[in-house]
Design a protein around this motif. Structure first.
Motif, PDB file in Angstrom:
ATOM      1  N   LYS A 385       0.825  -1.204   0.000  1.00 56.56           N
ATOM      2  CA  LYS A 385       0.000   0.000   0.000  1.00 56.56           C
ATOM      3  C   LYS A 385       0.866   1.263   0.000  1.00 56.56           C
ATOM      4  O   LYS A 385       0.606   2.217  -0.740  1.00 56.56           O
ATOM      5  N   LYS A 386       1.906   1.242   0.826  1.00 54.79           N
ATOM      6  CA  LYS A 386       2.806   2.406   0.864  1.00 54.79           C
ATOM      7  C   LYS A 386       3.489   2.611  -0.478  1.00 54.79           C
ATOM      8  O   LYS A 386       3.610   3.737  -0.966  1.00 54.79           O
ATOM      9  N   THR A 388       2.420   1.638  -3.395  1.00 53.97           N
ATOM     10  CA  THR A 388       1.417   2.101  -4.351  1.00 53.97           C
ATOM     11  C   THR A 388       1.169   3.596  -4.185  1.00 53.97           C
ATOM     12  O   THR A 388       1.152   4.346  -5.159  1.00 53.97           O
ATOM     13  N   SER A 389       1.016   4.038  -2.928  1.00 52.35           N
ATOM     14  CA  SER A 389       0.679   5.449  -2.786  1.00 52.35           C
ATOM     15  C   SER A 389       1.882   6.341  -3.055  1.00 52.35           C
ATOM     16  O   SER A 389       1.719   7.502  -3.415  1.00 52.35           O
ATOM     17  N   SER A 390       3.094   5.797  -2.938  1.00 55.95           N
ATOM     18  CA  SER A 390       4.238   6.634  -3.295  1.00 55.95           C
ATOM     19  C   SER A 390       4.380   6.740  -4.813  1.00 55.95           C
ATOM     20  O   SER A 390       4.920   7.703  -5.328  1.00 55.95           O
ATOM     21  N   ALA A 392       1.677   6.493  -6.975  1.00 59.37           N
ATOM     22  CA  ALA A 392       0.461   7.049  -7.589  1.00 59.37           C
ATOM     23  C   ALA A 392       0.656   8.446  -8.193  1.00 59.37           C
ATOM     24  O   ALA A 392       0.289   8.675  -9.344  1.00 59.37           O
TER      25      ALA A 392
END
Ligand code: ADP
Ligand code: MG
Length: 562
Positions: A385-386, A388-390, A392
């Motif tokens: 998740k981390k 992915t959000s970095s 995005a």
């Protein structure tokens, strides 16, 4: 006048004070403010009892600002606070609330700074003096008249002042202030020592009591986790992987523990620092400032060093070591959930400390639910998740800037887009484990406990039999070995005073292995099992032939399971 000023405006305070308070972002007076301000404005002595974080500073600062005569340039109000940090905090709060009252001067008086400038500031027309009792008495010894014009006296955190041994100093200060003064006392608790001070030095005080639960505790989501003492650091590291925190304070009991945990966190790339009584005062202030502005995200502190710490960014409190009493538990977790924000408090409990948990629950009147350590899957999910959000925000833009380079690289390397993207991912994630098996291998310590209910049926037990239990549970369900790993056995176990970290340390130091080459370590009562790489095992075992741990020969052997 305007709608939104309703709460504070209704309190009969000078409009300049109300304006400054609203400018700081307060919308409504808190419960203790709502009740105390009219009493203090009316000139009564008062005893206010409320937990930390309920807004006591403004509860006395606003009415006092309202009362002082700005044209008189002499001390009119004296606020006593237990520590330098709190004195500075209160002085700063006064300055904030007095922003629109020109001519108000506040001076903070505390130990560890030269006395001359403090005394000059008092004499040069400060109307408000915020002081620690010890230093103030030093000033009184030089000039017994220094407080002779004071009309308002506030004892902030009176219980803390007594705990720090300021009783005698307080008596000296009471005697140095005109008896016609108005006296207000704030305290989280009212032990008999405080009641007796109130009886002797306050006149028909009004009482204001705010139930602690209303503010501090309810906004905080609390949970506890069962772990063994030697597994606290890995447990914290694993929790941090999944907890979404902004800033975090971790409480431990000793100076050494602040250093150990801070070092372990830094090694994992967290912006962390230790805060303990050995650290010089100005350095401590720097640490707190760094936590405030985001240069640090985690502070590992002892209770004393964290006293009065108020950083709104703190979303999480980790009680890595058990607090000494329920009051300090409430005090600690009050570091988060400031002024009605949501906060989360986690408490690590070792088998021995189970009873303390019950005491905390009884005193706070709240159940502290049991949580489990996140498993490898949860850690993996959080990592992805981390990641992915970095990525995005880059996905939308990077193609424009790096798309051509990408095409060229795939052509030059003669590889597929997937192959190149994978290579870049590997580079970007810098060796971090991002598949389940790898995450599992990375977490050799598996604190596992029976849930509360199961345990209760079995009744009280000691730490040692807890360990025995754990062994049983593991024996019933043997952990599968990762590929290329074998289990090795030593006859050293918990009863020899061995903890997993001792074994790990010995093998890392003397075996010359990389940290991630060592798998799960299980310490049982009379023996321990360690997962090691099959490749090069003979060589490793011969290197470790003479290794001693806790004064005893390790004698590591390959362990064949039947
Ligand atoms: P206490 O002394 O009871 O521990 P403080 O006076 O230090 O509490 O206040 C705790 C926090 O709440 C501070 O950050 C303060 O700025 C904030 N605060 C105080 N009163 C209010 C209010 N009425 N509205 C919003 N925030 C407030
Ligand atoms: Mg306070």
């Amino acid at each position: 006048m305007t709608q939104e000023t309703g709460g504070f405006a209704a309190l009969d305070l000078n409009p300049n004070i109300v304006a400054a308070v609203l400018a700081t972002g307060y919308e409504e007076p808190s419960a203790i403010q709502q009740q105390s301000i009219p009493i203090i404005l009316a000139g009564h002595d008062m005893i206010g009892q409320a937990q930390t974080g309920t807004g006591k500073t403004a509860a006395f600062a606003l009415p006092i600002l309202n009362k002082i005569d700005v044209s008189k340039r002499e001390p009119q109000a004296l606020i006593l606070a237990p520590t330098r940090e709190l004195a500075l905090q209160v002085a700063t709060a006064f300055e904030t609330y007095a922003k629109q009252m020109p001519g108000v001067n506040v001076v903070a008086v505390y130990g560890g700074a030269p006395m001359g400038p403090q005394l000059r500031a008092i004499r040069n027309g400060a109307q408000i003096v915020v002081a620690t009792p010890g230093r103030l008495c030093d000033h009184l010894r030089r000039d017994e008249k220094v407080l002779s014009t004071v009309q308002y006296l506030v004892l902030d955190e009176a219980d803390e002042m007594l705990k720090l041994g300021f009783m005698d100093d307080l008596e000296v200060i009471f005697d140095a202030i005109p008896a016609s003064r108005q006296t207000v006392l704030f305290s989280a608790t009212l032990p008999s020592s405080i009641r007796s001070i109130a009886e002797r030095h306050l006149r028909e005080p009004k009482h204001v009591k705010i139930q602690s639960k209303t503010q501090t505790v309810t906004a905080i989501d609390q949970a506890h986790l069962m772990v063994h003492a030697d597994q606290k650091i890995p447990a914290v590291l694993r929790l941090l992987e999944v907890e979404e925190f902004d800033a975090l304070i971790a409480f431990v009991r000793t100076k050494q523990a602040t250093l150990d945990l801070a070092a372990a966190l830094e090694a994992k790339g967290y912006k962390a620092a230790a805060l303990n009584g050995d650290i010089a005062q100005n350095q401590r202030e720097r640490v707190i400032d760094s936590l405030k502005d985001g240069r640090l995200d985690i502070v590992v502190a002892t209770d004393v060093a964290a006293r009065g710490l108020d950083v709104p960014r703190i979303t999480h409190v980790f009680n890595v070591d058990m607090p000494y009493d329920p009051e300090s538990y409430v005090h600690r977790i009050g570091r988060t959930g400031r002024a009605g924000r949501d906060g989360r408090a986690l408490l690590l409990v070792t088998p021995r400390e189970r009873r303390m948990l019950q005491v905390i629950e009884r005193v706070t009147g709240q159940k502290v639910a049991e949580a489990r350590l996140p498993n490898a899957q949860a850690v993996l999910d959080a990592r992805i998740k981390k990641l992915t959000s970095s990525l995005a925000p880059l996905v939308a833009e990077a193609e424009a800037t790096h798309g051509e380079l990408f095409d060229r690289l795939t052509a030059d390397l003669g590889c597929s887009a997937r192959a190149l993207a994978s290579a870049l991912l590997r580079k970007a994630t810098n060796g971090q484990a991002l598949d389940l098996a790898a995450v599992e291998r990375e977490q050799p310590l598996v604190p596992s406990f029976a849930p509360r209910g199961e345990r209760a049926e079995r009744g009280e037990r000691t730490e040692r039999s807890d360990r025995g239990d754990r062994g049983d549970r593991e024996r019933r369900a043997p952990m599968p070995l990762a590929e290329g790993r074998v289990r090795c056995r030593t006859a050293l176990g918990a009863r020899d005073g061995i903890a997993a970290k001792n074994l790990l340390g010995a093998i890392l130091n003397e075996g010359g292995l990389a940290r991630d080459a060592i798998g799960r370590i299980q310490v049982r009562d009379s023996f321990s099992l360690i997962e090691l790489p099959e490749d090069g095992l003979e060589k490793l075992l011969s290197k470790l032939k003479d290794t001693r741990v806790a004064g005893k020969q390790l004698k590591l052997r390959r362990y064949r399971e039947d």
